[in-house]
Design a protein around this motif. Structure first.
Motif, PDB file in Angstrom:
ATOM      1  N   ASP A  85     -33.185 -15.687 -60.415  1.00 38.13           N
ATOM      2  CA  ASP A  85     -33.172 -14.545 -59.405  1.00 38.13           C
ATOM      3  C   ASP A  85     -34.074 -13.348 -60.141  1.00 38.13           C
ATOM      4  N   VAL A  86     -34.873 -12.712 -59.650  1.00 38.17           N
ATOM      5  CA  VAL A  86     -35.814 -11.925 -60.158  1.00 38.17           C
ATOM      6  C   VAL A  86     -36.109 -10.954 -59.099  1.00 38.17           C
ATOM      7  N   THR A  87     -36.103  -9.638 -59.626  1.00 38.89           N
ATOM      8  CA  THR A  87     -36.308  -8.574 -58.768  1.00 38.89           C
ATOM      9  C   THR A  87     -37.344  -7.890 -59.502  1.00 38.89           C
ATOM     10  N   VAL A  88     -38.521  -7.601 -58.925  1.00 40.29           N
ATOM     11  CA  VAL A  88     -39.635  -7.087 -59.063  1.00 40.29           C
ATOM     12  C   VAL A  88     -39.854  -5.808 -58.722  1.00 40.29           C
ATOM     13  N   TYR A  89     -40.117  -4.593 -59.610  1.00 40.93           N
ATOM     14  CA  TYR A  89     -40.364  -3.254 -59.243  1.00 40.93           C
ATOM     15  C   TYR A  89     -41.987  -2.926 -59.409  1.00 40.93           C
ATOM     16  N   LEU A  90     -42.811  -2.628 -58.483  1.00 39.35           N
ATOM     17  CA  LEU A  90     -44.032  -2.356 -58.710  1.00 39.35           C
ATOM     18  C   LEU A  90     -44.458  -1.060 -58.145  1.00 39.35           C
ATOM     19  N   THR A  91     -44.996  -0.112 -58.870  1.00 39.74           N
ATOM     20  CA  THR A  91     -45.349   1.404 -58.521  1.00 39.74           C
ATOM     21  C   THR A  91     -46.491   1.393 -57.666  1.00 39.74           C
ATOM     22  N   ASP A  92     -47.227   0.291 -57.535  1.00 37.01           N
ATOM     23  CA  ASP A  92     -48.332   0.281 -56.347  1.00 37.01           C
ATOM     24  C   ASP A  92     -48.483  -1.013 -55.612  1.00 37.01           C
ATOM     25  N   MET A  93     -47.549  -0.995 -54.578  1.00 38.43           N
ATOM     26  CA  MET A  93     -47.518  -2.386 -54.065  1.00 38.43           C
ATOM     27  C   MET A  93     -48.785  -2.876 -53.481  1.00 38.43           C
ATOM     28  N   ALA A  94     -49.672  -1.900 -52.719  1.00 38.45           N
ATOM     29  CA  ALA A  94     -50.771  -2.095 -52.081  1.00 38.45           C
ATOM     30  C   ALA A  94     -51.761  -2.604 -53.061  1.00 38.45           C
ATOM     31  N   ARG A  95     -51.947  -1.816 -54.253  1.00 40.01           N
ATOM     32  CA  ARG A  95     -52.856  -2.212 -55.276  1.00 40.01           C
ATOM     33  C   ARG A  95     -52.675  -3.412 -56.035  1.00 40.01           C
ATOM     34  N   ASP A  96     -51.424  -3.558 -56.179  1.00 39.55           N
ATOM     35  CA  ASP A  96     -51.061  -4.784 -57.504  1.00 39.55           C
ATOM     36  C   ASP A  96     -50.423  -5.902 -56.951  1.00 39.55           C
ATOM     37  N   PHE A  97     -49.987  -5.887 -55.601  1.00 41.05           N
ATOM     38  CA  PHE A  97     -49.110  -6.997 -55.317  1.00 41.05           C
ATOM     39  C   PHE A  97     -49.806  -8.531 -55.414  1.00 41.05           C
ATOM     40  N   LYS A  98     -51.256  -8.386 -54.835  1.00 39.88           N
ATOM     41  CA  LYS A  98     -52.088  -9.487 -55.025  1.00 39.88           C
ATOM     42  C   LYS A  98     -52.247 -10.293 -56.204  1.00 39.88           C
ATOM     43  N   THR A  99     -52.566  -9.493 -57.240  1.00 38.74           N
ATOM     44  CA  THR A  99     -52.935  -9.705 -58.681  1.00 38.74           C
ATOM     45  C   THR A  99     -51.453 -10.248 -59.404  1.00 38.74           C
ATOM     46  N   TYR A 100     -50.344  -9.448 -59.245  1.00 36.56           N
ATOM     47  CA  TYR A 100     -49.055  -9.784 -59.606  1.00 36.56           C
ATOM     48  C   TYR A 100     -48.627 -11.548 -59.177  1.00 36.56           C
ATOM     49  N   ASN A 101     -48.668 -11.409 -57.707  1.00 35.82           N
ATOM     50  CA  ASN A 101     -48.309 -12.690 -57.150  1.00 35.82           C
ATOM     51  C   ASN A 101     -49.015 -13.871 -57.695  1.00 35.82           C
ATOM     52  N   ALA A 102     -50.374 -13.573 -57.803  1.00 36.52           N
ATOM     53  CA  ALA A 102     -51.176 -14.763 -58.281  1.00 36.52           C
ATOM     54  C   ALA A 102     -50.662 -15.269 -59.853  1.00 36.52           C
ATOM     55  N   ILE A 103     -50.459 -14.015 -60.800  1.00 37.63           N
ATOM     56  CA  ILE A 103     -49.871 -14.511 -61.875  1.00 37.63           C
ATOM     57  C   ILE A 103     -48.511 -15.181 -61.991  1.00 37.63           C
ATOM     58  N   TRP A 104     -47.651 -14.617 -60.927  1.00 33.95           N
ATOM     59  CA  TRP A 104     -46.464 -15.242 -60.849  1.00 33.95           C
ATOM     60  C   TRP A 104     -46.634 -16.659 -60.477  1.00 33.95           C
ATOM     61  N   ALA A 105     -47.608 -17.178 -59.712  1.00 40.49           N
ATOM     62  CA  ALA A 105     -47.896 -18.396 -59.309  1.00 40.49           C
ATOM     63  C   ALA A 105     -48.494 -19.319 -60.230  1.00 40.49           C
ATOM     64  N   GLU A 106     -48.874 -18.769 -61.473  1.00 40.17           N
ATOM     65  CA  GLU A 106     -49.389 -19.496 -62.643  1.00 40.17           C
ATOM     66  C   GLU A 106     -48.143 -19.644 -63.412  1.00 40.17           C
ATOM     67  N   PHE A 107     -47.234 -19.021 -63.581  1.00 45.25           N
ATOM     68  CA  PHE A 107     -46.150 -19.163 -64.485  1.00 45.25           C
ATOM     69  C   PHE A 107     -44.932 -19.880 -63.669  1.00 45.25           C
ATOM     70  N   PHE A 108     -45.169 -20.142 -62.450  1.00 45.11           N
ATOM     71  CA  PHE A 108     -44.213 -20.842 -61.590  1.00 45.11           C
ATOM     72  C   PHE A 108     -44.879 -21.766 -60.559  1.00 45.11           C
ATOM     73  N   PRO A 109     -45.937 -22.578 -60.915  1.00 41.35           N
ATOM     74  CA  PRO A 109     -46.749 -23.436 -60.067  1.00 41.35           C
ATOM     75  C   PRO A 109     -45.846 -24.284 -59.059  1.00 41.35           C
ATOM     76  N   ASP A 110     -44.776 -24.446 -59.156  1.00 44.14           N
ATOM     77  CA  ASP A 110     -43.883 -25.247 -58.163  1.00 44.14           C
ATOM     78  C   ASP A 110     -42.915 -24.149 -57.667  1.00 44.14           C
TER      79      ASP A 110
END
Length: 141
Positions: A85-110
């Motif tokens: 379980d991971v809770t993620v805190y972003l200080t600018d959801m509108a700006r950063d979520f897409k990039t963060y989410n893409a990197i998450w998918a690299e680290f957790f491809p399945d």
């Protein structure tokens, strides 16, 4: 029984608390940010001459926070794959979520093997960082 864990491979906590606490086979990590363990600097932060933060690189910070989480896990006898379980805190959801989410998918491809995740947009963190993770792992004995 609980065991407090401090990792020499992760940035020092910014307060009076451990990096993690193990309770049985469960591991609870304190909030982990992207600060560099050696320099205490924040990867990707750009400051003006007065020292005011003018911009940051969410990709650099996301990769760094993942490395810091991995360091705490390994110091605790756990692995990246033990995260549940991971809770993620972003200080600018509108700006950063897409990039963060893409990197998450690299680290957790399945997605089926990835930990559960909640992502929150917040106004600030205690230091000039744009992302922090709060994690729970189950250590397989």
């Amino acid at each position: 029984m609980t065991d407090a864990i401090q990792s020499s491979n992760a940035p020092k906590p910014v307060g009076h608390y451990p990096h993690a606490r193990r309770v049985g086979n469960q591991l609870f990590l304190s909030g982990v940010g992207p600060r560099d363990p050696a320099s205490n600097g924040v990867p990707g932060n750009v400051h003006d001459k007065a020292g005011t933060l003018i911009t940051y690189d969410i990709e650099a910070q996301t990769r760094s926070v993942f490395a810091n989480v991995r360091a705490v896990l390994e110091s605790s006898g756990a692995r990246w794959e033990d995260l549940v379980d991971v809770t993620v805190y972003l200080t600018d959801m509108a700006r950063d979520f897409k990039t963060y989410n893409a990197i998450w998918a690299e680290f957790f491809p399945d997605a089926g093997a990835a930990p559960c995740r909640t992502t929150l947009g917040i106004t600030a963190l205690p230091t000039p960082i744009a992302i922090e993770l709060k994690c729970i792992a189950v250590i397989k004995e």
